[in-house]
Design a protein around this motif. Structure first.
Motif, PDB file in Angstrom:
ATOM      1  N   CYS A   1       0.837  -1.194   0.000  1.00  6.97           N
ATOM      2  CA  CYS A   1       0.000   0.000   0.000  1.00  6.97           C
ATOM      3  C   CYS A   1       0.877   1.251   0.000  1.00  6.97           C
ATOM      4  O   CYS A   1       1.836   1.343   0.761  1.00  6.97           O
ATOM      5  CB  CYS A   1      -0.892  -0.027   1.236  1.00  6.97           C
TER       6      CYS A   1
ATOM      7  N   TYR B   1       1.026  -1.887   3.821  1.00  5.98           N
ATOM      8  CA  TYR B   1       0.361  -3.171   3.999  1.00  5.98           C
ATOM      9  C   TYR B   1       0.436  -3.943   2.679  1.00  5.98           C
ATOM     10  O   TYR B   1       0.272  -3.363   1.614  1.00  5.98           O
ATOM     11  CB  TYR B   1      -1.107  -2.935   4.393  1.00  5.98           C
TER      12      TYR B   1
ATOM     13  N   ASN C   1      -7.640  -7.027  -4.329  1.00  7.49           N
ATOM     14  CA  ASN C   1      -8.649  -6.005  -4.061  1.00  7.49           C
ATOM     15  C   ASN C   1      -8.053  -4.607  -3.926  1.00  7.49           C
ATOM     16  O   ASN C   1      -8.704  -3.714  -3.407  1.00  7.49           O
ATOM     17  CB  ASN C   1      -9.424  -6.353  -2.788  1.00  7.49           C
TER      18      ASN C   1
ATOM     19  N   CYS D   1      -4.517  -0.272  -0.037  1.00 10.44           N
ATOM     20  CA  CYS D   1      -5.188  -1.483   0.442  1.00 10.44           C
ATOM     21  C   CYS D   1      -6.660  -1.288   0.763  1.00 10.44           C
ATOM     22  O   CYS D   1      -7.426  -2.248   0.761  1.00 10.44           O
ATOM     23  CB  CYS D   1      -4.453  -2.026   1.670  1.00 10.44           C
ATOM     24  N   CYS D   2      -7.075  -0.049   1.069  1.00 11.56           N
ATOM     25  CA  CYS D   2      -8.462   0.156   1.480  1.00 11.56           C
ATOM     26  C   CYS D   2      -8.914   1.584   1.166  1.00 11.56           C
ATOM     27  O   CYS D   2      -8.106   2.448   0.840  1.00 11.56           O
ATOM     28  CB  CYS D   2      -8.616  -0.127   2.967  1.00 11.56           C
ATOM     29  N   GLU D   3     -10.193   1.819   1.284  1.00 18.40           N
ATOM     30  CA  GLU D   3     -10.759   3.134   0.991  1.00 18.40           C
ATOM     31  C   GLU D   3     -10.233   4.198   1.961  1.00 18.40           C
ATOM     32  O   GLU D   3     -10.052   5.353   1.587  1.00 18.40           O
ATOM     33  CB  GLU D   3     -12.287   3.072   1.031  1.00 18.40           C
ATOM     34  N   GLU D   4      -9.968   3.813   3.203  1.00 18.37           N
ATOM     35  CA  GLU D   4      -9.436   4.765   4.185  1.00 18.37           C
ATOM     36  C   GLU D   4      -8.068   5.309   3.729  1.00 18.37           C
ATOM     37  O   GLU D   4      -7.826   6.512   3.774  1.00 18.37           O
ATOM     38  CB  GLU D   4      -9.304   4.094   5.551  1.00 18.37           C
ATOM     39  N   CYS D   5      -7.194   4.429   3.266  1.00 19.88           N
ATOM     40  CA  CYS D   5      -5.887   4.859   2.763  1.00 19.88           C
ATOM     41  C   CYS D   5      -6.049   5.690   1.486  1.00 19.88           C
ATOM     42  O   CYS D   5      -5.331   6.665   1.278  1.00 19.88           O
ATOM     43  CB  CYS D   5      -4.975   3.663   2.513  1.00 19.88           C
TER      44      CYS D   5
END
Length: 45
Positions: free
Chosen positions: A6, A11, A16, A30-34
């Motif tokens: 990420c 991460y 995904n 790695c995610c929407e928050e990042c």
């Protein structure tokens, strides 16, 4: 082969991963928050 991580938190990325455009670069997170953290950081410049 090196493992992708990420752009925001290092991460390990999986299938995904989310692609985010910052300026003229595309990075993966790695995610929407990042993704949101990077988008907001990109607006400051």
């Amino acid at each position: 082969m090196s493992e992708k991580t990420c752009a925001a938190c290092d991460y390990p990325l999986d299938d995904n991963a989310i692609k985010v455009t910052i300026g003229n670069r595309v990075v993966e997170v790695c995610c929407e928050e990042c993704a949101q953290k990077l988008r907001e950081a990109g607006k400051e410049h």
